[in-house]
Write an enzyme that holds these catalytic residues in place. Structure first.
Site, PDB file in Angstrom:
ATOM      1  N   GLY A 102     -12.946  -6.864   0.675  1.00  0.00           N
ATOM      2  CA  GLY A 102     -14.189  -6.885   1.429  1.00  0.00           C
ATOM      3  C   GLY A 102     -13.939  -6.907   2.925  1.00  0.00           C
ATOM      4  O   GLY A 102     -14.857  -6.877   3.719  1.00  0.00           O
ATOM      5  N   CYS A 103     -12.692  -6.956   3.324  1.00  0.00           N
ATOM      6  CA  CYS A 103     -12.328  -6.963   4.730  1.00  0.00           C
ATOM      7  C   CYS A 103     -12.051  -5.521   5.118  1.00  0.00           C
ATOM      8  O   CYS A 103     -11.163  -4.874   4.587  1.00  0.00           O
ATOM      9  CB  CYS A 103     -11.061  -7.805   4.914  1.00  0.00           C
ATOM     10  SG  CYS A 103     -10.954  -8.602   6.475  1.00  0.00           S
TER      11      CYS A 103
END
Length: 104
Positions: A102-103
């Site tokens: 998710g980064c």
């Protein structure tokens, strides 16, 4: 898998510079990694790094900011203060862990 030299030793990294071999990390390397991104490690930083490494060892993936805040007991606002701009990436980088999911 690329290898880079940090503090005089070869370290396996991915294309973004994140360590890929868990056991190559140690606290001295953390200081070098932190210095490379302009962070001077304090006890507060080390508390976060220790949580991340312990959590990774049991979970098999890098903790998100939310997980660090909820389970590590470190407020999100403090994480942004300790690791300004993109704290999740910086925490993982210094801890010698893969970039969290998710980064971007």
């Amino acid at each position: 898998m690329p290898v880079t030299t940090i503090a005089g030793r070869g370290i396996h990294v991915d294309d973004e510079g994140f360590l890929t071999v868990y056991d190559e990390w140690d606290p001295d390397l953390a200081k070098q990694l932190a210095a490379q991104i302009g962070i001077d490690l304090t006890d507060a930083h080390v508390k976060v790094i220790d949580f991340l490494r312990a959590d990774y060892a049991t979970q098999g993936e890098t903790a998100t900011l939310r997980r660090v805040s909820m389970l590590g007991g470190i407020p999100t606002k403090e994480l942004f203060t300790l690791f300004p701009k993109k704290p999740a990436k910086k925490m993982a980088y210094i801890a010698g862990l893969p970039k969290p999911h998710g980064c971007v």
